[in-house]
Write a protein that holds these residues in place. Structure first.
Motif, PDB file in Angstrom:
ATOM      1  N   GLY A  56       0.785  -1.225   0.000  1.00  0.00           N
ATOM      2  CA  GLY A  56       0.000   0.000   0.000  1.00  0.00           C
ATOM      3  C   GLY A  56       0.816   1.274   0.000  1.00  0.00           C
ATOM      4  O   GLY A  56       0.276   2.364   0.068  1.00  0.00           O
ATOM      5  N   GLY A  57       2.134   1.148  -0.059  1.00  0.00           N
ATOM      6  CA  GLY A  57       2.979   2.336  -0.087  1.00  0.00           C
ATOM      7  C   GLY A  57       3.008   3.077   1.244  1.00  0.00           C
ATOM      8  O   GLY A  57       3.328   4.263   1.294  1.00  0.00           O
ATOM      9  N   LEU A  58       2.686   2.392   2.343  1.00  0.00           N
ATOM     10  CA  LEU A  58       2.777   3.007   3.678  1.00  0.00           C
ATOM     11  C   LEU A  58       4.169   2.860   4.263  1.00  0.00           C
ATOM     12  O   LEU A  58       4.483   3.450   5.292  1.00  0.00           O
ATOM     13  CB  LEU A  58       1.772   2.351   4.627  1.00  0.00           C
ATOM     14  CG  LEU A  58       0.294   2.649   4.397  1.00  0.00           C
ATOM     15  CD1 LEU A  58      -0.573   1.767   5.286  1.00  0.00           C
ATOM     16  CD2 LEU A  58       0.001   4.118   4.662  1.00  0.00           C
ATOM     17  N   ASP A  59       4.994   2.043   3.628  1.00  0.00           N
ATOM     18  CA  ASP A  59       6.337   1.775   4.123  1.00  0.00           C
ATOM     19  C   ASP A  59       7.210   1.487   2.903  1.00  0.00           C
ATOM     20  O   ASP A  59       6.691   1.235   1.817  1.00  0.00           O
ATOM     21  CB  ASP A  59       6.276   0.559   5.078  1.00  0.00           C
ATOM     22  CG  ASP A  59       7.618   0.235   5.716  1.00  0.00           C
ATOM     23  OD1 ASP A  59       8.465   1.131   5.850  1.00  0.00           O
ATOM     24  OD2 ASP A  59       7.809  -0.949   6.084  1.00  0.00           O
ATOM     25  N   ARG A  60       8.513   1.568   3.093  1.00  0.00           N
ATOM     26  CA  ARG A  60       9.455   1.318   1.992  1.00  0.00           C
ATOM     27  C   ARG A  60      10.254   0.047   2.268  1.00  0.00           C
ATOM     28  O   ARG A  60      10.684  -0.173   3.407  1.00  0.00           O
ATOM     29  CB  ARG A  60      10.445   2.486   1.908  1.00  0.00           C
ATOM     30  CG  ARG A  60       9.800   3.829   1.639  1.00  0.00           C
ATOM     31  CD  ARG A  60       9.670   4.055   0.170  1.00  0.00           C
ATOM     32  NE  ARG A  60       9.460   5.449  -0.153  1.00  0.00           N
ATOM     33  CZ  ARG A  60       9.306   5.859  -1.412  1.00  0.00           C
ATOM     34  NH1 ARG A  60       9.356   4.998  -2.418  1.00  0.00           N
ATOM     35  NH2 ARG A  60       9.107   7.136  -1.661  1.00  0.00           N
ATOM     36  N   PRO A  61      10.489  -0.765   1.253  1.00  0.00           N
ATOM     37  CA  PRO A  61      11.259  -1.992   1.476  1.00  0.00           C
ATOM     38  C   PRO A  61      12.755  -1.721   1.595  1.00  0.00           C
ATOM     39  O   PRO A  61      13.237  -0.664   1.194  1.00  0.00           O
ATOM     40  CB  PRO A  61      10.972  -2.811   0.209  1.00  0.00           C
ATOM     41  CG  PRO A  61      10.708  -1.798  -0.838  1.00  0.00           C
ATOM     42  CD  PRO A  61      10.058  -0.625  -0.142  1.00  0.00           C
ATOM     43  N   THR A  62      13.474  -2.689   2.166  1.00  0.00           N
ATOM     44  CA  THR A  62      14.927  -2.634   2.186  1.00  0.00           C
ATOM     45  C   THR A  62      15.481  -2.975   0.801  1.00  0.00           C
ATOM     46  O   THR A  62      16.477  -2.403   0.361  1.00  0.00           O
ATOM     47  CB  THR A  62      15.470  -3.634   3.227  1.00  0.00           C
ATOM     48  OG1 THR A  62      14.819  -3.383   4.474  1.00  0.00           O
ATOM     49  CG2 THR A  62      16.971  -3.516   3.394  1.00  0.00           C
ATOM     50  N   ALA A  63      14.816  -3.899   0.125  1.00  0.00           N
ATOM     51  CA  ALA A  63      15.190  -4.269  -1.243  1.00  0.00           C
ATOM     52  C   ALA A  63      13.998  -4.930  -1.909  1.00  0.00           C
ATOM     53  O   ALA A  63      13.098  -5.422  -1.237  1.00  0.00           O
ATOM     54  CB  ALA A  63      16.387  -5.226  -1.230  1.00  0.00           C
ATOM     55  N   GLY A  64      14.006  -4.930  -3.241  1.00  0.00           N
ATOM     56  CA  GLY A  64      12.971  -5.627  -3.980  1.00  0.00           C
ATOM     57  C   GLY A  64      12.105  -4.702  -4.816  1.00  0.00           C
ATOM     58  O   GLY A  64      12.295  -3.479  -4.793  1.00  0.00           O
ATOM     59  N   GLU A  65      11.182  -5.309  -5.549  1.00  0.00           N
ATOM     60  CA  GLU A  65      10.327  -4.571  -6.483  1.00  0.00           C
ATOM     61  C   GLU A  65       8.859  -4.835  -6.173  1.00  0.00           C
ATOM     62  O   GLU A  65       8.503  -5.944  -5.794  1.00  0.00           O
ATOM     63  CB  GLU A  65      10.608  -5.036  -7.925  1.00  0.00           C
ATOM     64  CG  GLU A  65      12.046  -4.830  -8.355  1.00  0.00           C
ATOM     65  CD  GLU A  65      12.379  -5.558  -9.664  1.00  0.00           C
ATOM     66  OE1 GLU A  65      11.444  -6.017 -10.360  1.00  0.00           O
ATOM     67  OE2 GLU A  65      13.579  -5.668  -9.954  1.00  0.00           O
ATOM     68  N   ILE A  66       8.047  -3.792  -6.338  1.00  0.00           N
ATOM     69  CA  ILE A  66       6.594  -3.923  -6.169  1.00  0.00           C
ATOM     70  C   ILE A  66       5.925  -3.255  -7.372  1.00  0.00           C
ATOM     71  O   ILE A  66       5.780  -2.029  -7.408  1.00  0.00           O
ATOM     72  CB  ILE A  66       6.100  -3.253  -4.866  1.00  0.00           C
ATOM     73  CG1 ILE A  66       6.846  -3.789  -3.645  1.00  0.00           C
ATOM     74  CG2 ILE A  66       4.588  -3.462  -4.708  1.00  0.00           C
ATOM     75  CD1 ILE A  66       6.597  -2.981  -2.365  1.00  0.00           C
ATOM     76  N   TRP A  67       5.579  -4.064  -8.351  1.00  0.00           N
ATOM     77  CA  TRP A  67       4.971  -3.516  -9.562  1.00  0.00           C
ATOM     78  C   TRP A  67       3.460  -3.475  -9.403  1.00  0.00           C
ATOM     79  O   TRP A  67       2.835  -4.487  -9.097  1.00  0.00           O
ATOM     80  CB  TRP A  67       5.344  -4.369 -10.778  1.00  0.00           C
ATOM     81  CG  TRP A  67       6.792  -4.258 -11.118  1.00  0.00           C
ATOM     82  CD1 TRP A  67       7.820  -4.925 -10.522  1.00  0.00           C
ATOM     83  CD2 TRP A  67       7.372  -3.403 -12.107  1.00  0.00           C
ATOM     84  NE1 TRP A  67       9.016  -4.537 -11.069  1.00  0.00           N
ATOM     85  CE2 TRP A  67       8.769  -3.609 -12.059  1.00  0.00           C
ATOM     86  CE3 TRP A  67       6.849  -2.488 -13.034  1.00  0.00           C
ATOM     87  CZ2 TRP A  67       9.648  -2.928 -12.901  1.00  0.00           C
ATOM     88  CZ3 TRP A  67       7.733  -1.827 -13.872  1.00  0.00           C
ATOM     89  CH2 TRP A  67       9.106  -2.046 -13.797  1.00  0.00           C
TER      90      TRP A  67
END
Ligand SMILES: Nc1ncnc2c1ncn2[C@@H]1O[C@H](COP(=O)(O)OP(=O)(O)OP(=O)(O)O)[C@@H](O)[C@H]1O
Ligand SMILES: [Mg+2]
Length: 228
Positions: A56-67
């Motif tokens: 939901g874009g409430l947090d940012r990952p350390t690594a990886g992709e979210i298409w």
């Protein structure tokens, strides 16, 4: 043909606490198709909420992709990510998270303030959504003047305010009794089946799997089982 609306690749989220690193998500690969009703199951601490917040874009990952819808939301700047959160996804939380000083109607109107929907249209749409949730006679009530089930229905109406294609729900029945919880699940099922919205629901209640089209199970930040 089924189209992935969400595609997650090698997603990691580490939390550093002092000299300890928690791998909340440890390499998640996942595709969610348009029209799926996906349950994310797993024990406490397995990473379910972390995954949902990242989707939901409430947090940012350390690594990886979210298409999502053809672009990697990990690469969006804060402004574009805020727009994504406001327009493309709707959130439903266990603790409802309504604004306590606002009426049901104002709570549902709130997300439409940010994308500059004209006030009259805002009001009309919020009223229609609350009517659909069976709350015509509760629009002027504040959250403390509503039952838990009614508050959650206001939260669902709010999640629908900007007509998102994706609904993300984190234990939406967790604070409700069994019967009220079933009503909330019935509502979500309707949004999925009749309106074609894609839903990801986090739960550790196995009975939720009766409502959904697919389920995955997390353990220690990894997917350990994929149901149908
Ligand atoms: N902001 C944070 N700071 C530090 N650690 C965190 C943070 N958020 C989550 N964690 C840790 O990451 C792991 C996964 O947490 P998460 O909230 O995703 O679990 P969950 O599966 O939703 O659990 P529950 O069913 O209890 O809600 C846990 O070990 C948790 O302690
Ligand atoms: Mg959680």
């Amino acid at each position: 043909m089924e189209m992935p609306i969400i595609r997650v690749h090698n997603l990691h989220r580490d939390f550093t606490m002092g000299d300890q690193v928690v791998h909340a998500l440890d390499g998640i690969d996942l595709e969610v198709n348009e029209g799926d009703f996906l349950a994310v199951m797993g024990p406490s601490g397995s990473g379910k909420s972390t995954l949902l917040y990242l989707l939901g874009g409430l947090d940012r990952p350390t690594a990886g992709e979210i298409w999502v819808g053809g672009r990697d939301i990990v690469l969006l700047d804060e402004n574009d990510l805020a727009t994504y959160r406001g327009q493309e996804v709707g959130f439903v939380f266990q603790a409802f998270h309504l604004v306590p000083t606002m009426t049901a109607l104002q709570n549902v109107e709130f997300p439409m303030v940010f994308n500059r929907t004209p006030p009259a249209e805002r009001r009309k749409r919020a009223q229609a959504l609350l009517e659909r949730m069976g709350l015509s006679d509760r629009m002027g009530h504040k959250p403390t003047e509503l039952s838990g089930g009614q508050q959650q229905r206001v939260a669902i109406a709010r999640a629908l305010a900007n007509d998102p294609r994706i609904i993300l729900a984190d234990e939406p029945t967790g604070n409700l009794d069994t019967r009220t919880g079933q009503e909330v699940l019935d509502l979500l099922t309707h949004l999925n089946r009749e309106e074609g919205r894609t839903i990801v629901i986090v739960s550790h209640d196995p009975s939720v799997t009766r409502f959904v089209t697919r389920d995955i199970h997390l353990l220690d930040g990894r997917i350990v089982e994929r149901g149908l």
